[in-house]
Motif scaffolding. Structure first.
Motif, PDB file in Angstrom:
ATOM      1  N   ARG A   1      71.995  69.779  45.545  1.00 65.20           N
ATOM      2  CA  ARG A   1      71.165  69.938  45.713  1.00 65.20           C
ATOM      3  C   ARG A   1      70.666  68.985  46.089  1.00 65.20           C
ATOM      4  O   ARG A   1      70.480  67.753  46.189  1.00 65.20           O
ATOM      5  CB  ARG A   1      70.458  69.959  43.875  1.00 65.20           C
ATOM      6  N   LYS A   2      69.812  69.168  47.199  1.00 66.51           N
ATOM      7  CA  LYS A   2      69.183  68.304  48.495  1.00 66.51           C
ATOM      8  C   LYS A   2      68.506  67.763  47.844  1.00 66.51           C
ATOM      9  O   LYS A   2      68.285  65.587  48.384  1.00 66.51           O
ATOM     10  CB  LYS A   2      68.184  69.476  49.506  1.00 66.51           C
ATOM     11  N   GLU A   3      67.171  67.663  46.914  1.00 65.81           N
ATOM     12  CA  GLU A   3      66.255  66.650  46.297  1.00 65.81           C
ATOM     13  C   GLU A   3      66.444  65.590  45.711  1.00 65.81           C
ATOM     14  O   GLU A   3      66.285  64.495  45.678  1.00 65.81           O
ATOM     15  CB  GLU A   3      65.467  67.771  45.311  1.00 65.81           C
ATOM     16  N   SER A   4      68.311  65.975  44.661  1.00 66.45           N
ATOM     17  CA  SER A   4      68.903  64.937  44.104  1.00 66.45           C
ATOM     18  C   SER A   4      68.927  63.844  44.985  1.00 66.45           C
ATOM     19  O   SER A   4      68.683  63.040  45.300  1.00 66.45           O
ATOM     20  CB  SER A   4      70.147  65.582  43.306  1.00 66.45           C
TER      21      SER A   4
ATOM     22  N   THR B   1      60.472  71.428  38.848  1.00 68.11           N
ATOM     23  CA  THR B   1      61.485  71.994  38.498  1.00 68.11           C
ATOM     24  C   THR B   1      60.847  73.238  37.144  1.00 68.11           C
ATOM     25  O   THR B   1      61.714  73.370  36.485  1.00 68.11           O
ATOM     26  CB  THR B   1      62.253  71.020  38.070  1.00 68.11           C
TER      27      THR B   1
END
Length: 211
Positions: free
Chosen positions: A82-85, A205
């Protein structure tokens, strides 16, 4: 290890309607093992009771044996698809660098994403680091801390034989984590109650809600 004092005997007092005096009966009770709680301050090897980071001016108090100008700090998380993480680690590293004032700080992901530990190691060396401090951004000392991160760091160090390195402890049972966890709980409850926006972790989310 000392434990909380819990009496092994107690007295039950009952009153009978036909008697003017209470009847006292003594029972013997054995304290269960799960009640053998440690006294504070704990002597656990996993719990540091020394809150030594703050200098009282919202900064970091300097340790004479701490990070120097030629030290590179690599903060390693697991890595995510997950890029955001992954981007969140970059934000944390920026916060860490600003607050500590350390000149060479780089993020790294153990797997699944870049930069890798090898990439971060090389970047620190290119910035002039001659000692590497690898700090696992993990809560507890599991397999990744015991085996995976040491193995990956060792491989990265082979390309830079003149550079030493150390792998520090994970976050563990530190006093300040109590405040962090409690702050998260309180903020999420405030959000559910409609008194606060989603935090940066939950934003977008829709996970922070009652089910």
């Amino acid at each position: 290890m000392a434990s909380l004092s819990t009496p092994t005997q107690f007295t039950v007092t009952s009153k009978r309607s036909s008697a003017s005096e209470a009847t006292r009966t003594r029972f013997t009770w054995t304290r269960p093992k799960f009640l053998e709680l440690p006294r504070y301050p704990s002597k656990s090897i996993y719990l540091s009771r020394r809150v030594c980071f703050s200098d009282g001016r919202a900064g970091i108090r300097r340790n004479p044996h701490g990070v120097g100008e030629r030290d590179g700090v690599i903060i390693v998380d697991h890595g995510s698809r997950r890029k955001e993480s992954n981007l969140m680690l970059n934000e944390f590293v920026a916060m860490f660098r600003e607050k500590t004032g350390y000149p060479i700080v780089e993020p790294a992901h153990m797997e699944l994403a870049e930069p890798s530990i090898r990439d971060a190691f090389r970047s620190c060396v290119e910035q002039g680091a001659n000692r590497m401090i690898v700090s696992p951004f993990f809560l507890l000392p599991g397999r990744h801390w015991l085996k995976d991160i040491p193995s990956l760091t060792s491989e990265a160090a082979k390309e830079h034989p003149s550079v030493s390195y150390i792998i520090t402890a994970p976050l563990g049972l530190h006093d300040l984590l109590v405040d962090v966890v409690n702050d998260r709980i309180e903020h999420c409850l405030s959000h559910v109650a409609g008194d606060a926006e989603e935090c940066a972790v939950c934003a977008g989310t829709s996970k922070c809600r009652l089910y």
